[in-house]
Scaffold this active site. Structure first.
Site, PDB file in Angstrom:
ATOM      1  N   ASN A 180     -22.361  34.799-121.744  1.00 29.91           N
ATOM      2  CA  ASN A 180     -23.736  35.012-121.771  1.00 29.91           C
ATOM      3  C   ASN A 180     -23.835  35.234-123.246  1.00 29.91           C
ATOM      4  O   ASN A 180     -23.492  36.028-123.914  1.00 29.91           O
ATOM      5  CB  ASN A 180     -24.171  36.352-121.124  1.00 29.91           C
ATOM      6  CG  ASN A 180     -25.438  36.860-121.209  1.00 29.91           C
ATOM      7  OD1 ASN A 180     -26.232  35.971-121.930  1.00 29.91           O
ATOM      8  ND2 ASN A 180     -25.830  37.658-120.461  1.00 29.91           N
TER       9      ASN A 180
ATOM     10  N   LYS B 173     -20.946  37.747-124.340  1.00 26.32           N
ATOM     11  CA  LYS B 173     -20.536  38.750-123.532  1.00 26.32           C
ATOM     12  C   LYS B 173     -19.587  37.569-122.394  1.00 26.32           C
ATOM     13  O   LYS B 173     -20.164  36.596-122.121  1.00 26.32           O
ATOM     14  CB  LYS B 173     -21.609  39.400-122.718  1.00 26.32           C
ATOM     15  CG  LYS B 173     -22.339  40.483-123.411  1.00 26.32           C
ATOM     16  CD  LYS B 173     -23.078  41.171-122.478  1.00 26.32           C
ATOM     17  CE  LYS B 173     -24.358  41.583-123.215  1.00 26.32           C
ATOM     18  NZ  LYS B 173     -25.373  41.924-122.237  1.00 26.32           N
TER      19      LYS B 173
ATOM     20  N   ARG C  31     -25.196  31.222-118.920  1.00 22.51           N
ATOM     21  CA  ARG C  31     -26.454  31.834-118.698  1.00 22.51           C
ATOM     22  C   ARG C  31     -27.200  30.913-119.488  1.00 22.51           C
ATOM     23  O   ARG C  31     -26.843  31.072-120.959  1.00 22.51           O
ATOM     24  CB  ARG C  31     -26.450  33.260-119.025  1.00 22.51           C
ATOM     25  CG  ARG C  31     -27.823  33.849-119.071  1.00 22.51           C
ATOM     26  CD  ARG C  31     -28.150  35.291-119.624  1.00 22.51           C
ATOM     27  NE  ARG C  31     -29.644  35.546-119.493  1.00 22.51           N
ATOM     28  CZ  ARG C  31     -30.044  36.609-119.997  1.00 22.51           C
ATOM     29  NH1 ARG C  31     -29.124  37.611-120.756  1.00 22.51           N
ATOM     30  NH2 ARG C  31     -31.284  37.053-119.906  1.00 22.51           N
TER      31      ARG C  31
ATOM     32  N   HIS D  41     -35.861  36.392-117.644  1.00 25.78           N
ATOM     33  CA  HIS D  41     -34.820  37.277-116.862  1.00 25.78           C
ATOM     34  C   HIS D  41     -34.645  37.050-115.383  1.00 25.78           C
ATOM     35  O   HIS D  41     -34.427  37.804-114.604  1.00 25.78           O
ATOM     36  CB  HIS D  41     -35.725  38.708-116.868  1.00 25.78           C
ATOM     37  CG  HIS D  41     -35.492  39.291-118.265  1.00 25.78           C
ATOM     38  ND1 HIS D  41     -36.423  40.053-118.887  1.00 25.78           N
ATOM     39  CD2 HIS D  41     -34.561  39.523-119.250  1.00 25.78           C
ATOM     40  CE1 HIS D  41     -36.300  40.447-120.207  1.00 25.78           C
ATOM     41  NE2 HIS D  41     -35.071  40.036-120.296  1.00 25.78           N
TER      42      HIS D  41
ATOM     43  N   HIS E 258     -37.545  45.194-115.381  1.00 23.78           N
ATOM     44  CA  HIS E 258     -36.491  44.965-116.156  1.00 23.78           C
ATOM     45  C   HIS E 258     -36.518  45.364-117.435  1.00 23.78           C
ATOM     46  O   HIS E 258     -37.201  44.720-118.487  1.00 23.78           O
ATOM     47  CB  HIS E 258     -36.158  43.373-116.392  1.00 23.78           C
ATOM     48  CG  HIS E 258     -34.897  43.338-117.020  1.00 23.78           C
ATOM     49  ND1 HIS E 258     -33.729  42.631-116.426  1.00 23.78           N
ATOM     50  CD2 HIS E 258     -34.657  43.218-118.265  1.00 23.78           C
ATOM     51  CE1 HIS E 258     -32.649  42.642-117.227  1.00 23.78           C
ATOM     52  NE2 HIS E 258     -33.246  42.956-118.509  1.00 23.78           N
TER      53      HIS E 258
ATOM     54  N   ARG F  42     -39.508  42.808-130.092  1.00 21.19           N
ATOM     55  CA  ARG F  42     -40.803  41.924-129.646  1.00 21.19           C
ATOM     56  C   ARG F  42     -41.976  42.627-129.356  1.00 21.19           C
ATOM     57  O   ARG F  42     -41.869  43.573-128.715  1.00 21.19           O
ATOM     58  CB  ARG F  42     -40.262  41.175-128.646  1.00 21.19           C
ATOM     59  CG  ARG F  42     -39.116  40.080-128.942  1.00 21.19           C
ATOM     60  CD  ARG F  42     -38.606  39.349-127.667  1.00 21.19           C
ATOM     61  NE  ARG F  42     -37.074  39.598-127.422  1.00 21.19           N
ATOM     62  CZ  ARG F  42     -36.566  39.384-126.318  1.00 21.19           C
ATOM     63  NH1 ARG F  42     -37.121  38.647-125.433  1.00 21.19           N
ATOM     64  NH2 ARG F  42     -35.259  39.634-126.194  1.00 21.19           N
TER      65      ARG F  42
ATOM     66  N   ASP G 160     -34.059  51.016-130.605  1.00 15.69           N
ATOM     67  CA  ASP G 160     -33.286  51.682-129.540  1.00 15.69           C
ATOM     68  C   ASP G 160     -33.512  52.863-129.065  1.00 15.69           C
ATOM     69  O   ASP G 160     -34.045  53.890-129.514  1.00 15.69           O
ATOM     70  CB  ASP G 160     -31.839  52.055-130.106  1.00 15.69           C
ATOM     71  CG  ASP G 160     -30.728  52.173-129.188  1.00 15.69           C
ATOM     72  OD1 ASP G 160     -30.674  53.280-128.582  1.00 15.69           O
ATOM     73  OD2 ASP G 160     -29.918  51.250-128.984  1.00 15.69           O
TER      74      ASP G 160
ATOM     75  N   GLU H 202     -26.491  40.371-113.996  1.00 16.93           N
ATOM     76  CA  GLU H 202     -26.807  38.991-114.333  1.00 16.93           C
ATOM     77  C   GLU H 202     -25.699  38.115-114.188  1.00 16.93           C
ATOM     78  O   GLU H 202     -25.637  36.833-113.726  1.00 16.93           O
ATOM     79  CB  GLU H 202     -27.561  38.896-115.719  1.00 16.93           C
ATOM     80  CG  GLU H 202     -29.028  39.553-115.710  1.00 16.93           C
ATOM     81  CD  GLU H 202     -29.477  39.739-116.993  1.00 16.93           C
ATOM     82  OE1 GLU H 202     -28.675  40.615-117.787  1.00 16.93           O
ATOM     83  OE2 GLU H 202     -30.442  39.350-117.591  1.00 16.93           O
TER      84      GLU H 202
HETATM   85  P1  AMP Z   1     -30.115  46.506-122.537  1.00 18.52           P
HETATM   86  O1  AMP Z   1     -30.700  45.348-123.025  1.00 18.52           O
HETATM   87  O2  AMP Z   1     -30.218  46.061-120.874  1.00 18.52           O
HETATM   88  O3  AMP Z   1     -28.516  46.686-122.644  1.00 18.52           O
HETATM   89  O4  AMP Z   1     -30.859  47.680-122.923  1.00 18.52           O
HETATM   90  C1  AMP Z   1     -30.868  48.241-124.240  1.00 18.52           C
HETATM   91  C2  AMP Z   1     -31.690  49.517-124.184  1.00 18.52           C
HETATM   92  O5  AMP Z   1     -31.325  50.629-123.263  1.00 18.52           O
HETATM   93  C3  AMP Z   1     -31.627  50.273-125.486  1.00 18.52           C
HETATM   94  O6  AMP Z   1     -33.016  50.550-126.005  1.00 18.52           O
HETATM   95  C4  AMP Z   1     -30.844  51.405-125.255  1.00 18.52           C
HETATM   96  O7  AMP Z   1     -31.336  52.464-126.289  1.00 18.52           O
HETATM   97  C5  AMP Z   1     -31.320  51.824-123.727  1.00 18.52           C
HETATM   98  N1  AMP Z   1     -30.333  52.826-123.134  1.00 18.52           N
HETATM   99  C6  AMP Z   1     -29.321  52.652-122.824  1.00 18.52           C
HETATM  100  N2  AMP Z   1     -28.602  53.564-122.496  1.00 18.52           N
HETATM  101  C7  AMP Z   1     -29.562  54.712-122.432  1.00 18.52           C
HETATM  102  C8  AMP Z   1     -29.595  55.899-122.249  1.00 18.52           C
HETATM  103  N3  AMP Z   1     -28.566  56.647-121.392  1.00 18.52           N
HETATM  104  N4  AMP Z   1     -30.706  56.785-122.227  1.00 18.52           N
HETATM  105  C9  AMP Z   1     -31.929  56.040-122.760  1.00 18.52           C
HETATM  106  N5  AMP Z   1     -31.946  54.740-123.176  1.00 18.52           N
HETATM  107  C10 AMP Z   1     -30.686  53.895-123.067  1.00 18.52           C
END
Ligand code: AMP
Length: 397
Positions: free
Chosen positions: A9, A16, A94, A182, A209, A242, A284, A381
């Site tokens: 991925n 990944k 992917r 997605h 998602h 985005r 984040d 995924e």
């Molecule tokens: P992903 O792209 O699915 O890896 O998701 C990334 C997002 O998930 C980022 O905004 C992270 O801050 C959020 N995230 C991951 N772990 C946590 C958590 N324990 N609490 C709040 N947000 C989280």
């Protein structure tokens, strides 16, 4: 002799991977890992963990422009060492865009890669990174079969109206239509939701998602009927960086008044908007949660993020003619109870009744009482790509 299936991925600066035993139905991978820092000349990092989460490999090196090819060379060498004696059955990839024609996973040959190159114009920030490891593996691993699994394919079941923009027909015929993304995540959720509640498998369900990229999808009987992402992975929900849905006239403003080039405008909409743009602090969610008490812009960014989800889920429920279930998944959906609580609150008019204790505990069911239910279901995924590989190439080494 064990035969291995590798799932890749590839993102813009990361790669990944997961490794599966090709001889059995895919479940927990033998190992999984991540390469980071591949885009520039800085330090690149590789880490791999086994099925129990123990670190089984770690390296750092100067990327020096080597990028994904260098990462793949290192991965192949590391796998040969770790799984000495095993053979490689296949490599699965992917791929973000399968265009209008690819309605499912395919075995890849150079002709297929040429076909997929045509969709670089439709997903310029993702597709080239996805195709690079395919070309590399075709050359470096001759005879090893490769499978491409598309994020768009799951949505090809949508009714024609859900895929059309209100634009001149000639543009639609050129491929300017809603593709949806997605899809591997939604395919996974659709495949397991009946284990949580058989009613979900048959009913009208919206899956949210919510990761760094975010979208929502309406499923009827486990089949995609509408989604928030459209022509690109820019549309729909607000995301980490985005913008999500935007009045197209804003783009003309960026070009004419702000004097941005098309490339600069595109870069801004993909990488400087969303949670990052509104908060001015971070893309984040964890960082924003840590700062929200003292930073009004962090609070507003989160409030807008939730507001957009509530509005889009309402729109998808309208497309479904009602709602039986709402499923949260991906980084924020799986982990951020406060976002889930706020979304459920905004959607109470649909009959969703939050169960605060269950939500704080991470579910799986986070509503109580009669009416539609809401759930937290972790996505996977890579497992979907591994399933596609097993279906297309079996376990032959
Ligand atoms: P992903 O792209 O699915 O890896 O998701 C990334 C997002 O998930 C980022 O905004 C992270 O801050 C959020 N995230 C991951 N772990 C946590 C958590 N324990 N609490 C709040 N947000 C989280």
């Amino acid at each position: 002799m064990t035969a291995l299936n590798i799932v890749l991925n590839a993102g813009s600066s990361s790669l990944k991977f997961q490794v599966f035993d090709a001889g059995v139905e895919p479940g927990t991978p033998l190992c999984r890992g991540l390469f980071e820092g591949l885009a520039g000349d800085g330090t690149a990092h590789f880490v791999a963990r086994d099925g129990r989460g123990e670190t089984v490999g770690e390296e750092r090196w100067q990327a020096a422009g080597g990028g994904h090819d260098e990462a793949l060379r290192r991965l192949i060498a590391w796998l040969r060492d770790r799984f000495a004696g095993a053979s490689l059955a296949g490599v699965g990839h992917r791929v973000v865009h399968g265009g209008p024609d690819f309605e499912g996973p395919v075995l890849v040959d150079p002709g297929v890669v040429d076909d997929l190159e045509r969709f670089v114009a439709l997903a310029p920030l993702h597709q080239p990174h996805n195709l690079r490891p395919i070309r590399f593996a075709l050359e470096a691993l001759p005879g090893v079969r490769q499978v491409a699994s598309f994020d768009t394919a799951f949505h090809r079941t949508q009714p024609e109206l859900a895929q059309l923009f209100a634009i001149p027909r000639a543009m639609t015929e050129q491929g300017v239509r809603r593709y949806g993304f997605h899809g591997l995540s939604y395919e996974y959720i659709a495949s397991v939701m009946g284990e949580y509640d058989p009613a979900l498998a048959k009913g009208r369900v919206v899956v949210a998602h919510l990761g760094n990229g975010a979208s929502a999808c309406a499923l009827r009987g486990g089949v995609s009927v509408a989604s928030t992402m459209g022509f690109s992975a820019l549309d729909g929900l607000m995301m980490g960086t985005r913008c999500g849905s935007l009045d197209p006239a804003v783009v003309f403003y960026m070009l004419r008044e702000m004097k941005l080039t098309p490339d600069a405008a595109e870069k801004m909409l993909y990488s400087q908007c969303g949670l990052l743009g509104v908060s001015g602090l971070s893309n984040d969610m964890r960082t924003l949660r840590a700062k929200e008490a003292g930073e009004p812009h962090a609070r507003e960014a989160i409030a807008l993020y939730v507001y957009r989800i509530v509005r889009e889920v309402g729109s998808l429920a309208a497309a479904l003619g009602g709602l039986d279930g709402l499923i949260f998944t991906a980084g924020i959906g799986e982990n951020d109870a406060a976002t889930r609580a706020a979304v459920l609150d905004g959607l109470a008019f649909l009959g969703l009744r939050a169960d605060p204790d269950a939500n704080a505990a991470g579910g799986p069911r986070i509503t109580g009482g009669p009416g539609p239910s809401a759930w937290v279901i972790p996505t996977n995924e890579e497992l979907v790509v591994a399933r596609h590989m097993r279906a297309l190439i079996g376990n032959a080494a």
